[in-house]
Design an enzyme around this catalytic site. Structure first.
Site, mmCIF file in Angstrom:
data_model
loop_
_atom_site.group_PDB
_atom_site.id
_atom_site.type_symbol
_atom_site.label_atom_id
_atom_site.label_comp_id
_atom_site.label_asym_id
_atom_site.label_seq_id
_atom_site.Cartn_x
_atom_site.Cartn_y
_atom_site.Cartn_z
ATOM 1 N N HIS A 44 0.888 -1.160 -0.128
ATOM 2 C CA HIS A 44 0.014 -0.035 -0.077
ATOM 3 C C HIS A 44 0.878 1.233 -0.119
ATOM 4 O O HIS A 44 0.359 2.166 -0.737
ATOM 5 C CB HIS A 44 -0.792 0.134 1.244
ATOM 6 C CG HIS A 44 -2.004 0.923 1.216
ATOM 7 N ND1 HIS A 44 -3.158 0.934 0.332
ATOM 8 C CD2 HIS A 44 -2.144 2.348 1.819
ATOM 9 C CE1 HIS A 44 -3.908 2.188 0.531
ATOM 10 N NE2 HIS A 44 -3.417 2.816 1.306
ATOM 11 N N HIS A 90 -10.227 2.950 -0.584
ATOM 12 C CA HIS A 90 -10.593 2.609 0.767
ATOM 13 C C HIS A 90 -11.203 1.351 0.796
ATOM 14 O O HIS A 90 -12.274 1.204 1.348
ATOM 15 C CB HIS A 90 -11.161 3.791 1.670
ATOM 16 C CG HIS A 90 -10.395 3.873 2.766
ATOM 17 N ND1 HIS A 90 -10.935 4.334 4.416
ATOM 18 C CD2 HIS A 90 -8.831 3.755 3.140
ATOM 19 C CE1 HIS A 90 -9.942 4.272 4.918
ATOM 20 N NE2 HIS A 90 -8.787 4.144 4.299
#
Length: 729
Positions: A44, A90
């Site tokens: 990420h 998200h």
């Protein structure tokens, strides 16, 4: 706590990555240092599987002020104004806890924009859910929509456009991609590069808690049956605090106190401090006892890895501390001098008068792993041969009703009614059109923005699908009269360790790059989200493109609703009859195989620029691009929006009527013009070698096919507008 390989693997690191850390440090890291490495080296934050390929994307252009590498991209919109924008995922948090996951996604992307000095003026979102038959889908959809609306509405930022899709590949992994567009003066853009020695490092915003610890690591892993245990890693948002933080930051930015500023997003204080130090080639020293905490006995490890929301890290000019503190005190926000810049090029952490971490910044950033993963090239599937007799079984109006009420085509009004899309008073094209449009306050300029994805095309052939989603964004901007300027992307894929998934990623990125380069539509920011899978099953490849365009005079903006009876309707772009991967093939014929429609980038550019030329000359009364569902679906939406009908001409096309009306060939638009302008419009299109044909004439409230069959717009509207509301009720 004793750190060993087992503990490192529990933190999401590989055994060889742990060995590399020990070699770089020439010692074993302590638990705080290991936590920092696990955060900075996960997928990420480090983009370790994607960096190699992202470097090939076109990121420069005449209007680009800042490309990838900052909190958000920046483009020039003239008159001293600039637009700051970005899209981020998200996904994992929103599947675990849909309300907070979606809300904090919106909060995070807004911070990325205002940390650069820009006031957010519009939000968009692209959300993907599992099959409508899946028992979780309804609650996930409701939670995500409430989270997006709850945060954006409280911040007073309009949500002007979006995209919602359903597919069984998202049953175990939904996608929530949030985009924000902000406005800033070109001479007041702020960056995150630290500069100067012994400059105070300031923590501002909310207090640090234990929410979100390991959030970035969780976003870099596949889901398994222990998913419920991951709820503590979902952050909790407070939009009212973020509103205060926005106003306080912009007030401080009005002066000359700030050297650098960075949002505490994924990996919190860890990533923000290290990124600032890395960009400035400096060190940072932090006293963790000075970090405002809302929970007792927080350890250095917890403080550094917390992803509590509504926090910023600022490096100030010396002597400006009191001035800055007064501003944050006024807005009732925490303000603490937690450290200083140094010449060590290390991140040094102290707690209870002891050094608890000392890591060279380069080992966390420049020395982070970069993998050239194995990947498989996708073959272009063979075309399906469909006999004409198959089409003769169907009636156009019956297919049309079925497609209009399909979850991926039907009106999403149930969703966008829950978002405040008119707050700030500058929204001039609301959700439900090709692009959302907001006026630049007090001027004649406007910004158009859109989000698009086409997972079925990308799944069928990633290279073609990657090109298509950029072209779709381009067409959606042109359809409202905007000149496309630049894009941001959110690349959602399964595990990069799977050769098929990695191949989908590589070829989608290649397609995106080719289309962006040809259309002069550079990519200025973005995000990669891997590991969108449960156990071994990944989602369909879903690159989402957020496009931004400029309308120099908002009075020339175009909408898709038909305007006037007796006006002519033309189609720009040729219909070859491509049915494979169309909504007709998948929903009506139940045929999932076959290639996506071809993308001719010359035609895309030529057709789009020619349409902009016609809009500039005031010939276009309404316009809409042809995409999902083909010509007849696009025309019907224009009829519904304008409460008008159309009498369709008998097509001269050699292909079957059903193929003609439902094919999803690319590069096409439907336009409405006045009969008196037909000659001049035709002349311009012919001069530019743009294929076009007359489709019909606008009439009252019905669609007439072939002079006989007709269906009322009111009936079609009921199929189009009722499905989602009925489903959610």
């Amino acid at each position: 706590m004793l750190v060993n390989e087992k503990v490192a693997i529990e933190h999401g690191l590989k055994a060889d990555e742990y060995k590399k850390i020990c070699d770089l440090l020439k010692r074993t890291p302590n638990i705080t240092e290991l936590g920092i490495f696990s955060a900075m080296w996960n997928e990420h934050c480090s983009y370790k599987s994607s960096r190699l390929h992202l470097k090939k994307l076109p990121t420069e252009g005449k209007k680009v002020i800042q490309g990838p590498g900052e909190n958000a991209g920046v483009i020039d919109i003239e008159d001293g104004d600039a637009i700051v924008f970005k899209i981020e995922s998200h996904n994992h948090p929103s599947f675990i806890e849909p309300y907070q996951g979606a809300a904090t996604g919106v909060g995070g992307i807004m911070r990325d924009v205002f940390t650069m000095g820009a006031r957010p003026i519009a939000n968009l979102n692209s959300i993907h859910f599992g099959s409508t038959q899946n028992k979780k889908t309804k609650n996930l959809l409701r939670g995500v929509v409430h989270g997006i609306g709850g945060y954006g509405n409280c911040m007073g930022v309009p949500t002007i456009a979006g995209q919602t899709a359903f597919d069984s590949s998202y049953n175990g992994n939904i996608l929530v991609n949030a985009m924000t567009v902000g406005l800033v003066k070109k001479n007041k853009i702020f960056y995150s590069k630290a500069a100067g020695l012994d400059k105070p490092v300031i923590y501002v915003g909310s207090k640090t808690g234990r929410d979100g610890i390991h959030g970035a690591s969780m976003a870099s892993a596949s889901f398994d049956e222990k998913i419920e245990e991951k709820k503590p890693t979902v952050q909790v948002g407070d939009p009212f605090t973020e509103k205060l933080l926005l106003e306080a930051c912009l007030e401080l930015m009005a002066g000359d106190s700030i050297i650098a500023i960075q949002d505490m997003g994924a990996a919190g204080l860890t990533s923000s401090s290290i990124e600032m130090a890395s960009k400035g080639n400096l060190g940072i020293e932090i006293n963790l006892n000075k970090v405002p905490c809302r929970e007792s006995k927080m350890t250095p490890y917890e403080i550094m890895l917390s992803e509590s929301q509504e926090r910023m890290l600022i490096i100030l000019e010396n002597g400006k501390e009191n001035l800055a503190k007064k501003i944050f005190d006024k807005w009732n926000l925490d303000f603490s001098i937690i450290g200083k810049t140094t010449n060590t090029k290390n991140i040094e952490l102290f707690f209870d008068n002891k050094q608890v971490a000392n890591i060279p910044v380069s080992t966390l950033v420049e020395n982070s792993p970069m993998y050239d993963r194995k990947w498989k090239k996708a073959k272009l599937p063979k075309k399906n041969i469909i006999k004409k007799e198959v089409y003769n079984e169907f009636k156009i109006q019956d297919i049309l009703k079925k497609i209009l009420s399909n979850p991926n085509v039907c009106s999403k009004e149930w969703i966008w009614q829950q978002y405040d899309h008119t707050v700030m008073g500058d929204t001039i094209q609301k959700p439900g059109g090709d692009s959302g449009v907001v006026r630049i306050h007090g001027t004649n300029k406007a910004i158009a923005a859109t989000v698009d994805s086409s997972a079925s095309y990308c799944w069928a052939h990633p290279l073609t699908g990657g090109k298509q989603v950029v072209a779709e964004s381009w067409r959606n901007l042109i359809s409202v009269g905007a000149t496309p300027v630049a894009v941001t992307n959110c690349l959602n894929f399964g595990s990069p360790e799977n050769e098929d998934n990695m191949g989908e990623f590589v070829e989608c990125v290649q397609g995106i790059g080719e289309a962006s380069k040809y259309l002069n539509f550079p990519i200025v920011s973005g995000n990669v989200s891997f590991y969108n899978q449960t156990k071994e099953v990944g989602i369909k490849p879903t690159p989402t493109i957020g496009g931004v365009g400029l309308i120099k005079d908002y009075e020339k903006m175009v909408s898709m609703d038909f305007k006037e009876i007796d006006n002519l309707v033309l189609i720009i772009g040729k219909t070859e009859g491509h049915i494979d991967q169309s909504i007709f093939a998948r929903v009506v014929l139940d045929e999932k195989k076959g290639p996506p429609p071809e993308i001719n980038l010359f035609n895309e550019k030529n057709n789009g620029e020619s349409l902009l030329n016609l809009i500039e000359k005031d010939f276009i009364k309404s316009a809409h691009d042809v995409s999902l569902g083909g010509i007849i679906t696009a025309v019907t939406k224009m009829c519904i929006k304008g409460s008008k009908g159309i009498k369709l001409k008998k097509t001269k096309n050699l292909i079957h009527d059903i193929t003609y009306f439902f094919a999803e060939d690319q590069g096409r638009y439907i336009i409405e013009i006045s009969p008196k302008d037909l000659k001049e419009v035709t002349k311009i299109l012919n001069k530019n070698s743009v294929y076009h044909e007359e489709l019909g004439v606008i009439i009252d409230n019905k669609i007439i096919f072939n002079d006989k069959t007709n269906v009322t717009i009111d009936e079609l509207k009921s199929y189009y507008t009722n499905w989602l509301t009925d489903y959610m009720n």
